[in-house]
Design a protein around this motif. Structure first.
Motif, PDB file in Angstrom:
ATOM      1  N   TYR A 160       0.828  -1.205   0.000  1.00 45.30           N
ATOM      2  CA  TYR A 160       0.000   0.000   0.000  1.00 45.30           C
ATOM      3  C   TYR A 160       0.867   1.263   0.000  1.00 45.30           C
ATOM      4  O   TYR A 160       0.554   2.238  -0.695  1.00 45.30           O
ATOM      5  CB  TYR A 160      -0.937  -0.026   1.199  1.00 45.30           C
ATOM      6  N   TYR A 161       1.967   1.248   0.736  1.00 46.28           N
ATOM      7  CA  TYR A 161       2.901   2.374   0.668  1.00 46.28           C
ATOM      8  C   TYR A 161       3.487   2.474  -0.737  1.00 46.28           C
ATOM      9  O   TYR A 161       3.677   3.568  -1.281  1.00 46.28           O
ATOM     10  CB  TYR A 161       4.031   2.206   1.688  1.00 46.28           C
ATOM     11  N   ARG A 162       3.802   1.341  -1.329  1.00 48.18           N
ATOM     12  CA  ARG A 162       4.343   1.334  -2.686  1.00 48.18           C
ATOM     13  C   ARG A 162       3.331   1.929  -3.660  1.00 48.18           C
ATOM     14  O   ARG A 162       3.693   2.723  -4.538  1.00 48.18           O
ATOM     15  CB  ARG A 162       4.702  -0.100  -3.075  1.00 48.18           C
ATOM     16  N   ALA A 163       2.069   1.557  -3.496  1.00 52.51           N
ATOM     17  CA  ALA A 163       1.018   2.091  -4.366  1.00 52.51           C
ATOM     18  C   ALA A 163       0.846   3.589  -4.173  1.00 52.51           C
ATOM     19  O   ALA A 163       0.488   4.308  -5.118  1.00 52.51           O
ATOM     20  CB  ALA A 163      -0.302   1.371  -4.090  1.00 52.51           C
ATOM     21  N   ARG A 164       1.112   4.078  -2.974  1.00 52.12           N
ATOM     22  CA  ARG A 164       0.969   5.513  -2.693  1.00 52.12           C
ATOM     23  C   ARG A 164       1.864   6.343  -3.588  1.00 52.12           C
ATOM     24  O   ARG A 164       1.513   7.478  -3.948  1.00 52.12           O
ATOM     25  CB  ARG A 164       1.298   5.776  -1.214  1.00 52.12           C
ATOM     26  N   TYR A 165       3.019   5.801  -3.974  1.00 52.47           N
ATOM     27  CA  TYR A 165       3.960   6.575  -4.775  1.00 52.47           C
ATOM     28  C   TYR A 165       3.555   6.666  -6.246  1.00 52.47           C
ATOM     29  O   TYR A 165       4.281   7.259  -7.050  1.00 52.47           O
ATOM     30  CB  TYR A 165       5.373   6.007  -4.622  1.00 52.47           C
ATOM     31  N   ARG A 166       2.416   6.084  -6.601  1.00 53.71           N
ATOM     32  CA  ARG A 166       1.880   6.284  -7.952  1.00 53.71           C
ATOM     33  C   ARG A 166       1.215   7.655  -8.090  1.00 53.71           C
ATOM     34  O   ARG A 166       1.032   8.151  -9.190  1.00 53.71           O
ATOM     35  CB  ARG A 166       0.834   5.207  -8.279  1.00 53.71           C
ATOM     36  N   TYR A 167       0.850   8.254  -6.963  1.00 55.09           N
ATOM     37  CA  TYR A 167       0.148   9.537  -6.998  1.00 55.09           C
ATOM     38  C   TYR A 167       1.124  10.656  -7.366  1.00 55.09           C
ATOM     39  O   TYR A 167       2.253  10.697  -6.849  1.00 55.09           O
ATOM     40  CB  TYR A 167      -0.495   9.831  -5.641  1.00 55.09           C
ATOM     41  N   PRO A 168       0.713  11.577  -8.242  1.00 60.01           N
ATOM     42  CA  PRO A 168       1.607  12.676  -8.647  1.00 60.01           C
ATOM     43  C   PRO A 168       2.104  13.476  -7.450  1.00 60.01           C
ATOM     44  O   PRO A 168       1.330  13.845  -6.571  1.00 60.01           O
ATOM     45  CB  PRO A 168       0.697  13.540  -9.552  1.00 60.01           C
ATOM     46  N   GLY A 169       3.383  13.732  -7.426  1.00 59.12           N
ATOM     47  CA  GLY A 169       3.987  14.542  -6.381  1.00 59.12           C
ATOM     48  C   GLY A 169       4.318  13.814  -5.103  1.00 59.12           C
ATOM     49  O   GLY A 169       4.984  14.380  -4.223  1.00 59.12           O
ATOM     50  N   SER A 170       3.887  12.575  -4.967  1.00 56.57           N
ATOM     51  CA  SER A 170       4.073  11.865  -3.694  1.00 56.57           C
ATOM     52  C   SER A 170       5.540  11.519  -3.441  1.00 56.57           C
ATOM     53  O   SER A 170       5.994  11.530  -2.283  1.00 56.57           O
ATOM     54  CB  SER A 170       3.213  10.599  -3.662  1.00 56.57           C
ATOM     55  N   ILE A 171       6.299  11.208  -4.492  1.00 52.86           N
ATOM     56  CA  ILE A 171       7.720  10.897  -4.302  1.00 52.86           C
ATOM     57  C   ILE A 171       8.474  12.138  -3.840  1.00 52.86           C
ATOM     58  O   ILE A 171       9.278  12.080  -2.901  1.00 52.86           O
ATOM     59  CB  ILE A 171       8.318  10.326  -5.602  1.00 52.86           C
ATOM     60  N   ALA A 172       8.203  13.270  -4.478  1.00 58.91           N
ATOM     61  CA  ALA A 172       8.864  14.518  -4.082  1.00 58.91           C
ATOM     62  C   ALA A 172       8.492  14.893  -2.650  1.00 58.91           C
ATOM     63  O   ALA A 172       9.360  15.314  -1.862  1.00 58.91           O
ATOM     64  CB  ALA A 172       8.487  15.637  -5.040  1.00 58.91           C
ATOM     65  N   ASP A 173       7.220  14.742  -2.303  1.00 61.42           N
ATOM     66  CA  ASP A 173       6.787  15.050  -0.934  1.00 61.42           C
ATOM     67  C   ASP A 173       7.489  14.151   0.075  1.00 61.42           C
ATOM     68  O   ASP A 173       7.908  14.608   1.152  1.00 61.42           O
ATOM     69  CB  ASP A 173       5.276  14.886  -0.812  1.00 61.42           C
ATOM     70  N   SER A 174       7.610  12.875  -0.257  1.00 62.69           N
ATOM     71  CA  SER A 174       8.260  11.925   0.640  1.00 62.69           C
ATOM     72  C   SER A 174       9.719  12.311   0.882  1.00 62.69           C
ATOM     73  O   SER A 174      10.194  12.317   2.019  1.00 62.69           O
ATOM     74  CB  SER A 174       8.194  10.512   0.049  1.00 62.69           C
TER      75      SER A 174
END
Length: 216
Positions: A160-174
């Motif tokens: 589920y955390y892995r799937a979260r990084y499909r959302y735009p901007g989520s990697i940069a926010d992380s």
């Protein structure tokens, strides 16, 4: 026999960590026996250990199925996991060694460098960098029992955390949050580090429902 059980167990844990095994996947005994050249007993012993950790549910004469939480279970696990991660960050702020500080900086920079790449990025690839960051924080806490508890809970939520990084901007926010957490830890601000880490790993209920649907 113990060595064979450990071999099977470690292979299954790596499959979870790398995203080759996901919630709801059926794990059959026969292929594991063939791949690892073992009898049924080590496979079943590995299943028993995984079941005791809450990572699988054994099926009669069919192997096992990887744990797939419903909404209530997910929220309960997430609540505990956030507390554990927060505690690790707080302890790391108290106990950070020079060696761990170097590892922490390297983990943060790796996330930042990946986030700075053009394009949306690969969620699975970034998640491995994310895992390293959280591993270093946990190790910096200096409590092996806490590390094991975090690993076990994380494995129930990894897909589920892995799937979260499909959302735009989520990697940069992380990556930005990793830098902020690391700064608090290196500045020995225990309460702030603990609070920010808890917020970092938490999801609201709507996001949880989206992630449950996304993983399927």
């Amino acid at each position: 026999m113990a060595g064979q059980t450990e071999t099977v167990l470690n292979a299954l844990l790596e499959g979870i960590d790398r995203g080759r095994l996901n919630p709801g996947d059926v794990i059959e005994e026969a292929p594991l026996m063939q791949i690892h050249g073992v009898s049924r007993t080590p496979v079943r012993e590995a299943f028993i250990q995984l079941e005791s950790a809450g990572l699988i549910r054994r099926l009669p004469r069919k192997g096992a199925v990887l744990f797939k939480p419903n909404l209530e279970e997910f929220l309960a696990i997430l609540e505990v996991h956030a507390k554990l991660e927060g505690q690790a960050a707080g302890l790391a702020a108290r106990r950070l060694s020079s060696h761990n500080a170097r590892d922490l900086e390297a983990a943060v920079v790796a996330c930042e460098d990946y986030a700075a790449r053009p394009g949306p990025g690969d969620p699975a690839q970034y998640y491995q960098l994310n895992m390293r960051f959280h591993e270093v924080v946990a190790l910096s806490a200096g409590n092996p029992v806490l590390v094991d508890m975090i690993k076990t809970n994380a494995r129930k939520l990894m897909a589920y955390y892995r799937a979260r990084y499909r959302y735009p901007g989520s990697i940069a926010d992380s990556a930005l949050e990793h830098r902020a957490i690391a700064t608090l830890i290196t500045d020995h601000k225990r309460e702030e580090a603990e609070a920010l880490m808890q917020r970092h790993v938490q999801f609201d209920q709507v996001t949880v429902m989206d992630l449950l649907a996304a993983v399927g």
